[in-house]
Write a protein that holds these residues in place. Structure first.
Motif, PDB file in Angstrom:
ATOM      1  N   SER A   1     131.225  40.257  13.068  1.00  0.00           N
ATOM      2  CA  SER A   1     130.097  39.601  13.725  1.00  0.00           C
ATOM      3  C   SER A   1     130.429  38.135  13.935  1.00  0.00           C
ATOM      4  N   ILE A   2     129.968  37.597  15.041  1.00  0.00           N
ATOM      5  CA  ILE A   2     130.121  36.170  15.307  1.00  0.00           C
ATOM      6  C   ILE A   2     128.731  35.584  15.503  1.00  0.00           C
ATOM      7  N   TRP A   3     128.458  34.550  14.733  1.00  0.00           N
ATOM      8  CA  TRP A   3     127.191  33.831  14.837  1.00  0.00           C
ATOM      9  C   TRP A   3     127.362  32.706  15.847  1.00  0.00           C
ATOM     10  N   LEU A   4     126.861  32.925  17.050  1.00  0.00           N
ATOM     11  CA  LEU A   4     126.894  31.920  18.105  1.00  0.00           C
ATOM     12  C   LEU A   4     125.649  31.039  17.985  1.00  0.00           C
ATOM     13  N   PRO A   5     125.604  29.909  18.667  1.00  0.00           N
ATOM     14  CA  PRO A   5     124.414  29.055  18.562  1.00  0.00           C
ATOM     15  C   PRO A   5     123.106  29.753  18.954  1.00  0.00           C
ATOM     16  N   THR A   6     123.166  30.722  19.870  1.00  0.00           N
ATOM     17  CA  THR A   6     121.942  31.373  20.330  1.00  0.00           C
ATOM     18  C   THR A   6     121.663  32.729  19.705  1.00  0.00           C
ATOM     19  N   LYS A   7     122.710  33.436  19.262  1.00  0.00           N
ATOM     20  CA  LYS A   7     122.499  34.750  18.664  1.00  0.00           C
ATOM     21  C   LYS A   7     123.748  35.238  17.949  1.00  0.00           C
ATOM     22  N   LYS A   8     123.572  36.282  17.177  1.00  0.00           N
ATOM     23  CA  LYS A   8     124.665  36.931  16.459  1.00  0.00           C
ATOM     24  C   LYS A   8     125.128  38.127  17.296  1.00  0.00           C
ATOM     25  N   VAL A   9     126.457  38.241  17.519  1.00  0.00           N
ATOM     26  CA  VAL A   9     126.992  39.339  18.323  1.00  0.00           C
ATOM     27  C   VAL A   9     128.018  40.129  17.518  1.00  0.00           C
ATOM     28  N   GLU A  10     128.079  41.410  17.781  1.00  0.00           N
ATOM     29  CA  GLU A  10     129.075  42.296  17.170  1.00  0.00           C
ATOM     30  C   GLU A  10     130.255  42.382  18.127  1.00  0.00           C
ATOM     31  N   VAL A  11     131.462  42.284  17.574  1.00  0.00           N
ATOM     32  CA  VAL A  11     132.660  42.278  18.412  1.00  0.00           C
ATOM     33  C   VAL A  11     133.738  43.181  17.825  1.00  0.00           C
ATOM     34  N   LYS A  12     134.669  43.565  18.686  1.00  0.00           N
ATOM     35  CA  LYS A  12     135.838  44.350  18.284  1.00  0.00           C
ATOM     36  C   LYS A  12     137.071  43.524  18.632  1.00  0.00           C
ATOM     37  N   ILE A  13     137.953  43.350  17.667  1.00  0.00           N
ATOM     38  CA  ILE A  13     139.159  42.555  17.869  1.00  0.00           C
ATOM     39  C   ILE A  13     140.068  43.263  18.873  1.00  0.00           C
ATOM     40  N   HIS A  14     140.495  42.516  19.869  1.00  0.00           N
ATOM     41  CA  HIS A  14     141.388  43.055  20.901  1.00  0.00           C
ATOM     42  C   HIS A  14     142.821  42.562  20.685  1.00  0.00           C
ATOM     43  N   ARG A  15     142.956  41.266  20.380  1.00  0.00           N
ATOM     44  CA  ARG A  15     144.286  40.704  20.123  1.00  0.00           C
ATOM     45  C   ARG A  15     144.165  39.527  19.167  1.00  0.00           C
ATOM     46  N   CYS A  16     145.269  39.238  18.491  1.00  0.00           N
ATOM     47  CA  CYS A  16     145.331  38.094  17.580  1.00  0.00           C
ATOM     48  C   CYS A  16     146.779  37.635  17.543  1.00  0.00           C
ATOM     49  N   HIS A  17     147.033  36.406  17.972  1.00  0.00           N
ATOM     50  CA  HIS A  17     148.403  35.906  17.895  1.00  0.00           C
ATOM     51  C   HIS A  17     148.419  34.527  17.239  1.00  0.00           C
ATOM     52  N   ARG A  18     149.512  34.277  16.546  1.00  0.00           N
ATOM     53  CA  ARG A  18     149.657  33.045  15.780  1.00  0.00           C
ATOM     54  C   ARG A  18     150.089  31.902  16.693  1.00  0.00           C
ATOM     55  N   ALA A  19     149.305  30.822  16.673  1.00  0.00           N
ATOM     56  CA  ALA A  19     149.646  29.633  17.452  1.00  0.00           C
ATOM     57  C   ALA A  19     150.371  28.608  16.588  1.00  0.00           C
ATOM     58  N   ALA A  20     150.073  28.613  15.300  1.00  0.00           N
ATOM     59  CA  ALA A  20     150.699  27.713  14.323  1.00  0.00           C
ATOM     60  C   ALA A  20     150.315  28.233  12.941  1.00  0.00           C
ATOM     61  N   GLU A  21     150.858  27.597  11.906  1.00  0.00           N
ATOM     62  CA  GLU A  21     150.478  27.998  10.554  1.00  0.00           C
ATOM     63  C   GLU A  21     148.989  27.718  10.372  1.00  0.00           C
TER      64      GLU A  21
ATOM     65  N   VAL B   1     144.892  32.587  17.478  1.00  0.00           N
ATOM     66  CA  VAL B   1     144.035  32.735  18.647  1.00  0.00           C
ATOM     67  C   VAL B   1     143.625  34.197  18.717  1.00  0.00           C
ATOM     68  N   VAL B   2     142.327  34.447  18.671  1.00  0.00           N
ATOM     69  CA  VAL B   2     141.783  35.796  18.601  1.00  0.00           C
ATOM     70  C   VAL B   2     140.952  36.092  19.839  1.00  0.00           C
ATOM     71  N   GLY B   3     141.219  37.222  20.481  1.00  0.00           N
ATOM     72  CA  GLY B   3     140.437  37.675  21.619  1.00  0.00           C
ATOM     73  C   GLY B   3     139.647  38.906  21.219  1.00  0.00           C
ATOM     74  N   VAL B   4     138.364  38.914  21.562  1.00  0.00           N
ATOM     75  CA  VAL B   4     137.505  40.031  21.164  1.00  0.00           C
ATOM     76  C   VAL B   4     136.705  40.548  22.356  1.00  0.00           C
ATOM     77  N   GLN B   5     136.267  41.767  22.209  1.00  0.00           N
ATOM     78  CA  GLN B   5     135.405  42.394  23.205  1.00  0.00           C
ATOM     79  C   GLN B   5     134.033  42.564  22.579  1.00  0.00           C
ATOM     80  N   LEU B   6     132.984  42.246  23.332  1.00  0.00           N
ATOM     81  CA  LEU B   6     131.631  42.433  22.827  1.00  0.00           C
ATOM     82  C   LEU B   6     131.309  43.903  22.702  1.00  0.00           C
ATOM     83  N   ILE B   7     130.664  44.283  21.605  1.00  0.00           N
ATOM     84  CA  ILE B   7     130.213  45.660  21.419  1.00  0.00           C
ATOM     85  C   ILE B   7     128.766  45.720  21.880  1.00  0.00           C
TER      86      ILE B   7
END
Length: 132
Positions: A101-121, A125-131
């Protein structure tokens, strides 16, 4: 419907959480970006993305049997948002197909992780799709 005390709950969480994210030096000015993101020649996205630079709360819980997770809250930095997904910066690696779940300023949304890649230690960077 948005709970009456949701903004207060989110602000209390953000105040209580410290971020462990260490952004690369080349990302100085990260929070100042705004507007739409330019498209790429090989763009496969369906919808326009907008810069969305603010702090948010990531709530992770057990969702995949092979990955042991405890129910935890993290401070994250939002990156961009589109009609059916969003991107954010997190200090730890998370895996495709995990749900959270991600708590945004206006509401809480459920998400599914699509990708995650390391930018640095300590910077992923995480990309998600809204459920829906």
């Amino acid at each position: 419907m948005l709970e009456e005390n949701y903004p207060q709950q989110m602000n209390r969480l953000l105040d209580a959480l410290t971020t462990k994210i260490v952004m690369p030096d080349k990302w100085s000015g990260y929070l100042e970006k705004s507007g739409t993101l330019p498209t790429q020649p090989d763009e496969r996205r369906r919808f326009v993305r907008w810069h969305c630079r603010s702090r948010a709360v990531l709530e992770i819980h057990q969702s995949l049997p092979a990955i042991n997770r405890t129910h935890t809250f993290y401070s994250i930095f939002m990156r961009d948002v589109s009609r059916c997904g969003l991107s954010f910066i997190h200090a730890e690696q998370i895996y495709p197909d995990e749900t959270c779940s991600i708590w945004l300023p206006t509401k809480k949304v459920e998400v599914k992780i699509h990708r995650c890649h390391r930018a640095a230690e300590s910077c992923y960077v995480v990309g998600v799709q809204l459920i829906q």
